[in-house]
Design an enzyme around this catalytic site. Sequence first.
Site, PDB file in Angstrom:
ATOM      1  N   GLU A 160       0.685  -1.083   0.009  1.00 19.77           N
ATOM      2  CA  GLU A 160       0.205   0.051   0.206  1.00 19.77           C
ATOM      3  C   GLU A 160       0.718   1.295  -0.031  1.00 19.77           C
ATOM      4  O   GLU A 160       0.647   2.389  -0.469  1.00 19.77           O
ATOM      5  CB  GLU A 160      -0.952  -0.045   1.304  1.00 19.77           C
ATOM      6  CG  GLU A 160      -2.146  -0.875   1.277  1.00 19.77           C
ATOM      7  CD  GLU A 160      -2.891  -0.906   0.067  1.00 19.77           C
ATOM      8  OE1 GLU A 160      -3.525   0.251  -0.473  1.00 19.77           O
ATOM      9  OE2 GLU A 160      -3.079  -1.871  -0.914  1.00 19.77           O
ATOM     10  N   TRP A 178       2.109   1.762  -3.572  1.00 16.06           N
ATOM     11  CA  TRP A 178       0.852   2.398  -4.441  1.00 16.06           C
ATOM     12  C   TRP A 178       0.973   3.878  -4.170  1.00 16.06           C
ATOM     13  O   TRP A 178       0.606   4.704  -5.115  1.00 16.06           O
ATOM     14  CB  TRP A 178      -0.488   1.770  -3.841  1.00 16.06           C
ATOM     15  CG  TRP A 178      -1.069   0.680  -4.710  1.00 16.06           C
ATOM     16  CD1 TRP A 178      -1.125  -0.592  -4.258  1.00 16.06           C
ATOM     17  CD2 TRP A 178      -1.737   0.550  -5.816  1.00 16.06           C
ATOM     18  NE1 TRP A 178      -1.558  -1.490  -5.184  1.00 16.06           N
ATOM     19  CE2 TRP A 178      -1.912  -0.709  -6.182  1.00 16.06           C
ATOM     20  CE3 TRP A 178      -1.700   1.453  -6.901  1.00 16.06           C
ATOM     21  CZ2 TRP A 178      -2.263  -1.166  -7.708  1.00 16.06           C
ATOM     22  CZ3 TRP A 178      -2.205   1.311  -8.110  1.00 16.06           C
ATOM     23  CH2 TRP A 178      -2.621  -0.089  -8.424  1.00 16.06           C
ATOM     24  N   TRP A 231     -20.874  11.557 -19.927  1.00 18.47           N
ATOM     25  CA  TRP A 231     -21.438  11.260 -18.422  1.00 18.47           C
ATOM     26  C   TRP A 231     -22.739  11.785 -18.389  1.00 18.47           C
ATOM     27  O   TRP A 231     -23.213  12.669 -19.003  1.00 18.47           O
ATOM     28  CB  TRP A 231     -20.637  12.158 -17.420  1.00 18.47           C
ATOM     29  CG  TRP A 231     -19.030  11.877 -17.451  1.00 18.47           C
ATOM     30  CD1 TRP A 231     -18.032  12.280 -18.024  1.00 18.47           C
ATOM     31  CD2 TRP A 231     -18.699  10.433 -16.900  1.00 18.47           C
ATOM     32  NE1 TRP A 231     -17.093  11.792 -17.903  1.00 18.47           N
ATOM     33  CE2 TRP A 231     -17.190  10.440 -17.249  1.00 18.47           C
ATOM     34  CE3 TRP A 231     -18.969   9.404 -16.198  1.00 18.47           C
ATOM     35  CZ2 TRP A 231     -16.238   9.481 -17.027  1.00 18.47           C
ATOM     36  CZ3 TRP A 231     -18.090   8.395 -15.988  1.00 18.47           C
ATOM     37  CH2 TRP A 231     -16.865   8.418 -16.173  1.00 18.47           C
ATOM     38  N   ASN A 284     -11.057   2.326   3.131  1.00 20.24           N
ATOM     39  CA  ASN A 284     -10.585   2.171   1.838  1.00 20.24           C
ATOM     40  C   ASN A 284     -11.417   1.250   0.939  1.00 20.24           C
ATOM     41  O   ASN A 284     -11.540   1.357  -0.170  1.00 20.24           O
ATOM     42  CB  ASN A 284      -9.242   1.582   1.871  1.00 20.24           C
ATOM     43  CG  ASN A 284      -8.577   1.905   0.509  1.00 20.24           C
ATOM     44  OD1 ASN A 284      -8.530   2.948  -0.160  1.00 20.24           O
ATOM     45  ND2 ASN A 284      -7.848   0.671  -0.043  1.00 20.24           N
ATOM     46  N   TRP A 327     -15.936  11.239 -12.983  1.00 23.76           N
ATOM     47  CA  TRP A 327     -14.986  10.984 -11.614  1.00 23.76           C
ATOM     48  C   TRP A 327     -14.616  12.044 -11.249  1.00 23.76           C
ATOM     49  O   TRP A 327     -14.426  12.319  -9.911  1.00 23.76           O
ATOM     50  CB  TRP A 327     -13.949  10.058 -12.108  1.00 23.76           C
ATOM     51  CG  TRP A 327     -12.992  10.628 -13.151  1.00 23.76           C
ATOM     52  CD1 TRP A 327     -13.260  10.074 -14.478  1.00 23.76           C
ATOM     53  CD2 TRP A 327     -11.916  11.385 -12.976  1.00 23.76           C
ATOM     54  NE1 TRP A 327     -12.125  10.985 -15.236  1.00 23.76           N
ATOM     55  CE2 TRP A 327     -11.269  11.582 -14.373  1.00 23.76           C
ATOM     56  CE3 TRP A 327     -11.227  11.845 -11.922  1.00 23.76           C
ATOM     57  CZ2 TRP A 327     -10.287  12.288 -14.665  1.00 23.76           C
ATOM     58  CZ3 TRP A 327     -10.132  12.882 -12.130  1.00 23.76           C
ATOM     59  CH2 TRP A 327      -9.648  12.898 -13.425  1.00 23.76           C
ATOM     60  N   TRP A 386      -9.747   7.511  -7.830  1.00 28.53           N
ATOM     61  CA  TRP A 386     -10.975   8.006  -8.472  1.00 28.53           C
ATOM     62  C   TRP A 386     -10.533   7.526 -10.065  1.00 28.53           C
ATOM     63  O   TRP A 386     -11.513   6.969 -10.677  1.00 28.53           O
ATOM     64  CB  TRP A 386     -11.190   9.281  -8.640  1.00 28.53           C
ATOM     65  CG  TRP A 386     -12.027   9.464  -7.269  1.00 28.53           C
ATOM     66  CD1 TRP A 386     -11.575  10.050  -6.181  1.00 28.53           C
ATOM     67  CD2 TRP A 386     -13.365   9.293  -7.311  1.00 28.53           C
ATOM     68  NE1 TRP A 386     -12.634   9.836  -5.137  1.00 28.53           N
ATOM     69  CE2 TRP A 386     -13.592   9.781  -5.977  1.00 28.53           C
ATOM     70  CE3 TRP A 386     -14.471   8.820  -8.086  1.00 28.53           C
ATOM     71  CZ2 TRP A 386     -15.060   9.663  -5.496  1.00 28.53           C
ATOM     72  CZ3 TRP A 386     -15.760   8.764  -7.890  1.00 28.53           C
ATOM     73  CH2 TRP A 386     -16.053   9.195  -6.299  1.00 28.53           C
TER      74      TRP A 386
END
Length: 432
Positions: free
Chosen positions: A256, A259, A287, A322, A340, A363
């Site tokens: 993590e 990341w 959208w 999360n 988004w 996102w």
Amino acid sequence: MKVVLCWFRRDLRLHDQAALYHALRSGFPVVPVFVFDTGILDDLDNREDRRLQFIHDALLQMQAQLEKLGSALDVYYGTPAAAFRHFTEKYDVAGVFTNHDYEPYARQRDSAIAAQLQQQGIVFRSWKDQVIFEKEEVVKDNGSPYTVFTPYSRKWRAALEPFYFKPYPTEKYFVHLHRQPAIPLPALSEIGFEPAVRGFPSSNPEDALLKHYDTTRDYPAIDGTSRLGVHLRFGTVSIREVARRALKLNETFLKELIWREFYQMILWHFPDVVHASFKKEYDNIVWRNNEREFKAWCEGQTGYPIVDAGMRELNETGYMHNRVRMVVASFLTKHLLIDWRWGEAYFAKKLLDYDLAANNGGWQWAAGSGCDAAPYFRVFNPTLQAQKFDKDGKYIRKWVPEFDTLTYVSPIVNHEMARKRALETYGKALKP
């Protein structure tokens, strides 16, 4: 007497801090400074912003430490340009030392301050502090940046040596802090804000929690995550210290952290991701952007209990688990077909641990538009996610106590219909 200023930003600690260490060894007395930047604060809607409370608390803690050492933190409210005009009039400044910040606004700000100081013959120096690896330190063999996480993480691990975890022994050199009387820190009310609810997570999670991180992190009803996000965001802990513990205690937790660095690296090399899809063709998606449905999502009134629980937790506490972040982001972008960027902006307002690189990366991952994203046709089923990760409904009951009563709102969209509509909409936009 000439001094060096150490400019604190995302590194609000005196322990194991790169710029402070180099400043203390510069040969000049060191004045720690902080700027309440109106370029950032003026964009905040909430006058009781918990992030500002967190920063203010961290500064008070640093101020108390410095007072014991006979020194003082000098805090300015205004633009960085005005702040450094003030500081260079107040002190005879030989240099300004700080740590790298990789966000587009920060890069422009630092470039402008460096140019302003250069005109006065003052050096501006910056160091790596908030990550283990930065910029071009982990790249492909041909020198180009990685855009897929797995090979990046392999290279990151291969490059790792004990040297990168070594702390900066700032305490040894505190004798070089500039001696001056305490300088009162401005109250939040003096900079246009009000005190906010505290109750911040610990900066030192238990070893036992981190040891079991891989088996507990997906279940929002239990205390199974580190909650270190806000501390890493504002630098009240050292990434070197956290990564050392992760390497020792849990490989999944270390992943993590990798990341986090992957998204920082992406933002550095591809700053356009702030406003545009990483995969450009995803900007062709039409959208729906239904404002009524967006409002229902924001308020936790979608009729999908795990989505509503997550949004209510966020609105009330500034935190969201999360696993639930992924579910609510998928719901907004796939079920409701809302851009988004709308969801990202809402999280940016609300999240205590808001970090541009990670928020944007998360996102875009959910929307399918980011690097290393899941294929667009993977749509989280919120009902199945709740059954899998909150099977007893403990998390949902905490935040949506009415969910199994007649007063609970009906679903604003049918899952199967929404899934089909998302696949069709994405498919049209991404046609070769």
